[in-house]
Design a protein around this motif. Structure first.
Motif, PDB file in Angstrom:
ATOM      1  N   VAL A  10       1.289  -0.828   0.358  1.00 43.88           N
ATOM      2  CA  VAL A  10      -0.211   0.310   0.105  1.00 43.88           C
ATOM      3  C   VAL A  10       0.800   1.515   0.096  1.00 43.88           C
ATOM      4  O   VAL A  10       0.559   2.257  -0.556  1.00 43.88           O
ATOM      5  N   VAL A  11       1.699   1.255   0.355  1.00 44.52           N
ATOM      6  CA  VAL A  11       3.093   2.627   0.662  1.00 44.52           C
ATOM      7  C   VAL A  11       4.049   2.486  -0.305  1.00 44.52           C
ATOM      8  O   VAL A  11       4.797   3.207  -0.530  1.00 44.52           O
ATOM      9  N   LEU A  12       3.667   1.576  -1.729  1.00 42.06           N
ATOM     10  CA  LEU A  12       5.700   1.190  -2.621  1.00 42.06           C
ATOM     11  C   LEU A  12       5.181   1.954  -3.615  1.00 42.06           C
ATOM     12  O   LEU A  12       5.724   1.530  -4.662  1.00 42.06           O
ATOM     13  N   ALA A  13       4.002   1.989  -4.048  1.00 43.09           N
ATOM     14  CA  ALA A  13       3.785   3.013  -5.670  1.00 43.09           C
ATOM     15  C   ALA A  13       5.021   4.146  -5.604  1.00 43.09           C
ATOM     16  O   ALA A  13       5.374   4.363  -4.582  1.00 43.09           O
ATOM     17  N   ILE A  14       4.594   4.589  -6.983  1.00 48.41           N
ATOM     18  CA  ILE A  14       6.362   5.447  -6.831  1.00 48.41           C
ATOM     19  C   ILE A  14       5.582   6.536  -6.663  1.00 48.41           C
ATOM     20  O   ILE A  14       6.478   7.767  -6.239  1.00 48.41           O
ATOM     21  N   GLY A  15       4.665   7.234  -5.634  1.00 52.53           N
ATOM     22  CA  GLY A  15       4.307   8.529  -5.503  1.00 52.53           C
ATOM     23  C   GLY A  15       2.754   9.252  -5.338  1.00 52.53           C
ATOM     24  O   GLY A  15       2.759   9.531  -5.245  1.00 52.53           O
ATOM     25  N   LEU A  16       1.642   8.433  -5.224  1.00 47.90           N
ATOM     26  CA  LEU A  16       0.347   8.230  -5.647  1.00 47.90           C
ATOM     27  C   LEU A  16       0.075   8.517  -4.390  1.00 47.90           C
ATOM     28  O   LEU A  16      -1.258   8.365  -4.308  1.00 47.90           O
ATOM     29  N   PHE A  17       0.037   7.226  -3.652  1.00 49.19           N
ATOM     30  CA  PHE A  17       0.005   7.051  -1.885  1.00 49.19           C
ATOM     31  C   PHE A  17      -0.132   8.277  -1.453  1.00 49.19           C
ATOM     32  O   PHE A  17       0.865   8.157  -0.452  1.00 49.19           O
ATOM     33  N   LEU A  58      -6.478  13.859 -10.155  1.00 47.33           N
ATOM     34  CA  LEU A  58      -5.109  14.184 -11.019  1.00 47.33           C
ATOM     35  C   LEU A  58      -5.178  13.243 -12.336  1.00 47.33           C
ATOM     36  O   LEU A  58      -4.356  13.680 -13.411  1.00 47.33           O
ATOM     37  N   LEU A  59      -5.654  12.214 -12.155  1.00 46.69           N
ATOM     38  CA  LEU A  59      -5.464  11.267 -13.316  1.00 46.69           C
ATOM     39  C   LEU A  59      -5.937  11.681 -14.279  1.00 46.69           C
ATOM     40  O   LEU A  59      -6.394  10.920 -15.635  1.00 46.69           O
ATOM     41  N   GLU A  60      -7.477  11.939 -14.062  1.00 45.92           N
ATOM     42  CA  GLU A  60      -8.409  12.199 -15.410  1.00 45.92           C
ATOM     43  C   GLU A  60      -8.091  13.051 -16.688  1.00 45.92           C
ATOM     44  O   GLU A  60      -6.895  14.185 -16.393  1.00 45.92           O
ATOM     45  N   GLY A  61      -8.123  12.430 -17.759  1.00 46.20           N
ATOM     46  CA  GLY A  61      -7.945  12.444 -19.248  1.00 46.20           C
ATOM     47  C   GLY A  61      -6.524  12.269 -19.512  1.00 46.20           C
ATOM     48  O   GLY A  61      -5.831  12.537 -20.479  1.00 46.20           O
ATOM     49  N   ALA A  62      -5.331  10.940 -18.705  1.00 51.48           N
ATOM     50  CA  ALA A  62      -4.354  10.457 -19.666  1.00 51.48           C
ATOM     51  C   ALA A  62      -5.023   9.628 -20.655  1.00 51.48           C
ATOM     52  O   ALA A  62      -6.059   8.859 -21.013  1.00 51.48           O
ATOM     53  N   ASP A  63      -3.876   9.285 -21.613  1.00 51.03           N
ATOM     54  CA  ASP A  63      -4.366   8.666 -22.182  1.00 51.03           C
ATOM     55  C   ASP A  63      -4.142   7.204 -22.207  1.00 51.03           C
ATOM     56  O   ASP A  63      -3.485   6.425 -21.315  1.00 51.03           O
ATOM     57  N   ALA A  64      -4.622   6.118 -23.668  1.00 47.15           N
ATOM     58  CA  ALA A  64      -5.122   4.839 -22.893  1.00 47.15           C
ATOM     59  C   ALA A  64      -4.712   4.283 -24.028  1.00 47.15           C
ATOM     60  O   ALA A  64      -5.266   4.748 -25.553  1.00 47.15           O
ATOM     61  N   PRO A  65      -3.292   4.230 -24.460  1.00 43.80           N
ATOM     62  CA  PRO A  65      -3.142   3.786 -25.692  1.00 43.80           C
ATOM     63  C   PRO A  65      -4.081   2.479 -26.556  1.00 43.80           C
ATOM     64  O   PRO A  65      -3.295   1.480 -27.398  1.00 43.80           O
ATOM     65  N   GLN A  66      -3.909   1.136 -25.550  1.00 43.98           N
ATOM     66  CA  GLN A  66      -4.653   0.240 -26.424  1.00 43.98           C
ATOM     67  C   GLN A  66      -5.690   0.717 -27.016  1.00 43.98           C
ATOM     68  O   GLN A  66      -6.432   1.368 -26.532  1.00 43.98           O
ATOM     69  N   THR A  67      -5.383  -0.229 -28.104  1.00 43.70           N
ATOM     70  CA  THR A  67      -6.893   0.506 -28.826  1.00 43.70           C
ATOM     71  C   THR A  67      -7.656  -0.852 -28.843  1.00 43.70           C
ATOM     72  O   THR A  67      -8.973  -0.059 -28.456  1.00 43.70           O
ATOM     73  N   GLN A  68      -7.767  -1.583 -28.570  1.00 43.38           N
ATOM     74  CA  GLN A  68      -8.934  -2.787 -28.967  1.00 43.38           C
ATOM     75  C   GLN A  68      -8.613  -3.575 -27.287  1.00 43.38           C
ATOM     76  O   GLN A  68      -7.183  -4.223 -27.462  1.00 43.38           O
ATOM     77  N   SER A  69      -9.702  -4.534 -27.100  1.00 40.70           N
ATOM     78  CA  SER A  69      -9.475  -5.540 -25.912  1.00 40.70           C
ATOM     79  C   SER A  69      -7.365  -6.380 -27.281  1.00 40.70           C
ATOM     80  O   SER A  69      -8.611  -7.418 -28.230  1.00 40.70           O
ATOM     81  N   GLY A  70      -7.078  -7.383 -26.113  1.00 39.79           N
ATOM     82  CA  GLY A  70      -6.115  -8.307 -27.023  1.00 39.79           C
ATOM     83  C   GLY A  70      -5.221  -7.354 -28.399  1.00 39.79           C
ATOM     84  O   GLY A  70      -4.429  -7.646 -28.159  1.00 39.79           O
ATOM     85  N   GLN A  71      -5.304  -6.171 -27.916  1.00 37.37           N
ATOM     86  CA  GLN A  71      -4.421  -5.523 -29.039  1.00 37.37           C
ATOM     87  C   GLN A  71      -3.646  -4.348 -28.122  1.00 37.37           C
ATOM     88  O   GLN A  71      -3.847  -3.568 -27.291  1.00 37.37           O
ATOM     89  N   GLY A 122       6.402  13.816  -4.978  1.00 38.02           N
ATOM     90  CA  GLY A 122       6.726  14.304  -3.316  1.00 38.02           C
ATOM     91  C   GLY A 122       5.465  14.875  -3.052  1.00 38.02           C
ATOM     92  O   GLY A 122       4.369  15.213  -3.212  1.00 38.02           O
ATOM     93  N   ASP A 123       4.732  13.750  -1.636  1.00 36.02           N
ATOM     94  CA  ASP A 123       4.217  14.499  -0.714  1.00 36.02           C
ATOM     95  C   ASP A 123       3.697  15.584  -1.185  1.00 36.02           C
ATOM     96  O   ASP A 123       2.067  15.711  -0.865  1.00 36.02           O
ATOM     97  N   ASP A 124       4.236  16.359  -1.055  1.00 36.73           N
ATOM     98  CA  ASP A 124       3.157  17.889  -0.591  1.00 36.73           C
ATOM     99  C   ASP A 124       3.136  18.403  -1.179  1.00 36.73           C
ATOM    100  O   ASP A 124       2.031  19.435  -2.081  1.00 36.73           O
ATOM    101  N   HIS A 125       3.974  18.680  -2.740  1.00 33.47           N
ATOM    102  CA  HIS A 125       3.450  19.199  -3.402  1.00 33.47           C
ATOM    103  C   HIS A 125       2.218  18.066  -4.750  1.00 33.47           C
ATOM    104  O   HIS A 125       1.066  18.669  -4.907  1.00 33.47           O
ATOM    105  N   LEU A 126       2.063  16.459  -4.901  1.00 33.53           N
ATOM    106  CA  LEU A 126       0.693  15.716  -4.657  1.00 33.53           C
ATOM    107  C   LEU A 126      -0.866  16.688  -3.983  1.00 33.53           C
ATOM    108  O   LEU A 126      -1.612  16.746  -4.361  1.00 33.53           O
ATOM    109  N   GLN A 127      -0.297  17.108  -2.215  1.00 27.95           N
ATOM    110  CA  GLN A 127      -1.563  17.456  -1.961  1.00 27.95           C
ATOM    111  C   GLN A 127      -1.640  18.853  -1.676  1.00 27.95           C
ATOM    112  O   GLN A 127      -3.239  18.648  -1.708  1.00 27.95           O
ATOM    113  N   ARG A 128      -0.774  19.447  -2.689  1.00 27.41           N
ATOM    114  CA  ARG A 128      -1.223  21.024  -2.975  1.00 27.41           C
ATOM    115  C   ARG A 128      -1.755  20.911  -4.583  1.00 27.41           C
ATOM    116  O   ARG A 128      -3.032  22.017  -4.342  1.00 27.41           O
TER     117      ARG A 128
END
Length: 280
Positions: free
Chosen positions: A36-43, A51-64, A231-237
């Protein structure tokens, strides 16, 4: 980062074509050890979905898999190979030990691990239970467009950071910290986790020191900027909150950049002992 001619790692488990879709993961990260605390900086105690809304999804179709995602996967494999070379050398020369590299799982959208389910919103993570790192390569786009951490070496730093958690696991540090956390208050557990994460940043810097021949102008600043942006402080701001040090699990922007720089400047694993440091 100059990766042309660097052969990809064989320790890649590719789940991107398994058709998992891009929905929410069942269960979320947790359940085993320190995941729960080992992800790169999002916890960081914030609502990361906004914060993640609008991120592109490179996958085209299921299985591709799109060309963009395939390029990211090849990049990840090459970077992972450099970590294998570096840590094999360092374990031998500095620690008098043999290094056993982790497997890195590539997935699209959602996946499962012994440490629980994961989605793109959780960020990359390391699972000590199966000694595997997990990465949805669309996170690189998230880093650049939503978190302000662009550049190929910023992405390489993400991979190196998760591998650094494996290094901690190989050295027996993760289980010791996990045991200490379980016997601590929430505030004390968070403080221990910050030291663990800053150590991983320092170990990432040690790796960067040992791949100097592959670096291009601006690469080091890309990694330092990535450390600051997560950094935690930046993400919380960014989430509209006043930073609360008691909820920090990764360290401030300044701390993350400073410890990465410590590893880079010294190239010495012994200098990454954040648990012995009076000042973080």
């Amino acid at each position: 980062m100059r990766l042309r001619g660097v052969k990809g790692s064989r320790n890649i488990e590719d789940r991107r074509r398994s058709g998992g879709g891009r929905g929410r993961a069942a269960g979320g990260i947790g359940g085993v050890g320190l995941i729960v605390v080992l992800a790169i900086g999002l916890f960081t105690g914030v609502d990361v979905t906004s914060l993640l809304e609008g991120a592109d999804a490179p996958q085209t179709q299921s299985g591709q898999v799109s060309a963009q995602d395939e390029q990211a996967a090849q990049f990840t494999s090459s970077v992972l190979a450099t970590t294998e070379q570096v840590w094999t050398k360092i374990f031998n020369e500095q620690l008098d030990r043999q290094y056993n590299p982790p497997v890195l799982v590539l997935y699209s959208g959602v996946t499962q691990s012994p440490c629980g389910g994961a989605s793109g919103a959780t960020g990359p993570f390391y699972c000590p239970a199966d000694k595997k790192a997990y990465l949805d390569t669309s996170f690189f786009t998230t880093m650049s467009r939503q978190l302000g951490a662009s550049g190929d070496f910023a992405a390489a730093y993400v991979i190196a950071h998760e591998v650094a958690h494996h290094v901690q696991n190989e050295l027996g540090i993760l289980p010791k910290v996990d045991q200490a956390r379980r016997a601590s208050s929430q505030n004390e557990a968070n403080a221990l986790t910050v030291r663990l994460e800053l150590m991983a940043d320092c170990l990432s810097g040690v790796w960067a020191r040992n791949v100097q021949g592959l670096l291009e102008r601006g690469d080091l600043e890309e990694a330092l900027n990535a450390a600051r942006m997560i950094g935690d402080d930046h993400l919380q701001r960014q989430a509209g909150r006043v930073p609360n040090p008691h909820t920090f699990t990764h360290g401030t922007s300044a701390q993350r950049a400073r410890w990465f720089d410590t590893g880079y400047e010294t190239g010495n694993v012994g200098r990454c002992d954040t648990f012995a440091a009076a000042r973080l």
